[in-house]
Design an enzyme around this catalytic site. Structure first.
Site, mmCIF file in Angstrom:
data_model
loop_
_atom_site.group_PDB
_atom_site.id
_atom_site.type_symbol
_atom_site.label_atom_id
_atom_site.label_comp_id
_atom_site.label_asym_id
_atom_site.label_seq_id
_atom_site.Cartn_x
_atom_site.Cartn_y
_atom_site.Cartn_z
ATOM 1 C CG HIS A 133 5.442 11.661 -4.989
ATOM 2 N ND1 HIS A 133 6.584 11.693 -4.229
ATOM 3 C CD2 HIS A 133 5.235 12.930 -5.415
ATOM 4 C CE1 HIS A 133 7.039 12.948 -4.200
ATOM 5 N NE2 HIS A 133 6.238 13.712 -4.892
ATOM 6 C CG HIS B 144 -1.718 1.250 1.413
ATOM 7 N ND1 HIS B 144 -3.005 1.394 0.943
ATOM 8 C CD2 HIS B 144 -1.393 2.426 2.003
ATOM 9 C CE1 HIS B 144 -3.432 2.611 1.239
ATOM 10 N NE2 HIS B 144 -2.470 3.261 1.891
ATOM 11 C CD GLU B 145 1.745 3.524 3.712
ATOM 12 O OE1 GLU B 145 1.870 4.581 3.061
ATOM 13 O OE2 GLU B 145 0.784 3.319 4.468
ATOM 14 C CG HIS C 288 0.340 6.305 -0.704
ATOM 15 N ND1 HIS C 288 -0.812 6.731 -1.323
ATOM 16 C CD2 HIS C 288 -0.050 5.768 0.484
ATOM 17 C CE1 HIS C 288 -1.856 6.457 -0.539
ATOM 18 N NE2 HIS C 288 -1.418 5.868 0.553
HETATM 19 ZN ZN LIG Z 1 -2.310 5.279 2.239
#
Ligand SMILES: [Zn+2]
Length: 229
Positions: A103, A95-96, A99
């Site tokens: 980005h 999940h991270e 991100h």
């Molecule tokens: Zn998140």
């Protein structure tokens, strides 16, 4: 009447605490060690970042909740996810990393989320100041209407936190279900039997910020208690 008041209080507590309790429960339920897993959450994050051509994005330990820091370009994981081998560790790491991908690709929704998230600490600060000053204004000016207006303004400011997180929820859902889950399945990082567990963890990861924002309403309750309303 007291029964009605108790019911309202219970419902309020469920709304404020329920989501965070659910996030914690899901993470714990799928956080047990799995010696059969090939690597830790931190190792998977490193691998997925390298695979995506993001070798310059760091993977670091944190004590302040799993997150991706766009300024430092770092995926930060809690010790149990960084060093753990569990369904929760694998899902949160993916999940991270998603991100970091949002980005790197310059996705507009992610940029908007970053801009909005920057306002949250300021909203919190202003709301706290407004609430703390309310009794002082009441004592000095003795204007109940002004006092009531200040309290309402404080509550509205805190509610803005939740709105900000709700607006950015699509970014969280994309990280979990648009990116992390397909990668975990197609890359065979999880056995089919572990996919439902990962799905639950990814849902909880997406809602973490909203749950945390709701719990900040507790700071409001703390203020009420401090001034014996
Ligand atoms: Zn998140």
């Amino acid at each position: 009447m007291p029964i009605l008041a108790a019911l309202v209080l219970l419902m309020l507590l469920a709304v404020v605490f329920g989501p965070q309790w659910w996030v914690h429960r899901v993470m714990r339920e799928h956080g047990y060690e799995r010696p059969d897993f090939r690597g830790t959450g931190g190792e998977l994050a490193r691998h997925l970042l390298d695979e995506a051509g993001l070798a310059d994005v760091k993977v670091e330990l944190t004590q302040h909740g799993d997150h991706y820091d766009p300024d430092a370009r770092a995926v930060r994981l809690l010790p149990e996810h960084h060093d753990g081998r569990s369904v929760a560790a694998v899902a949160v790491a993916a999940h991270e990393v998603s991100h970091a991908l949002q980005h790197a690709r310059g996705e507009p929704a992610f940029a908007l989320r970053c801009r909005l998230a920057g306002y949250v600490p300021w909203i919190d600060r202003i709301a706290t100041a407004v609430m703390l000053l309310a009794p002082v204004v009441f004592i000095v000016v003795k204007a109940p209407l002004l006092f009531a207006l200040q309290i309402v303004a404080g509550i509205l400011l805190l509610a803005m936190d939740i709105v900000v997180h709700l607006v950015t929820l699509p970014v969280e859902l994309d990280a979990s279900f648009g990116k992390a889950l397909p990668v975990l399945i197609t890359g065979r990082y999880l056995a089919p039997a572990d996919v439902p567990g990962a799905r639950s963890v990814l849902r909880a990861a997406a809602w973490t910020y909203v749950a945390a924002a709701l719990a900040t309403l507790l700071s409001l309750a703390r203020l009420f208690r401090a001034f014996r309303f």
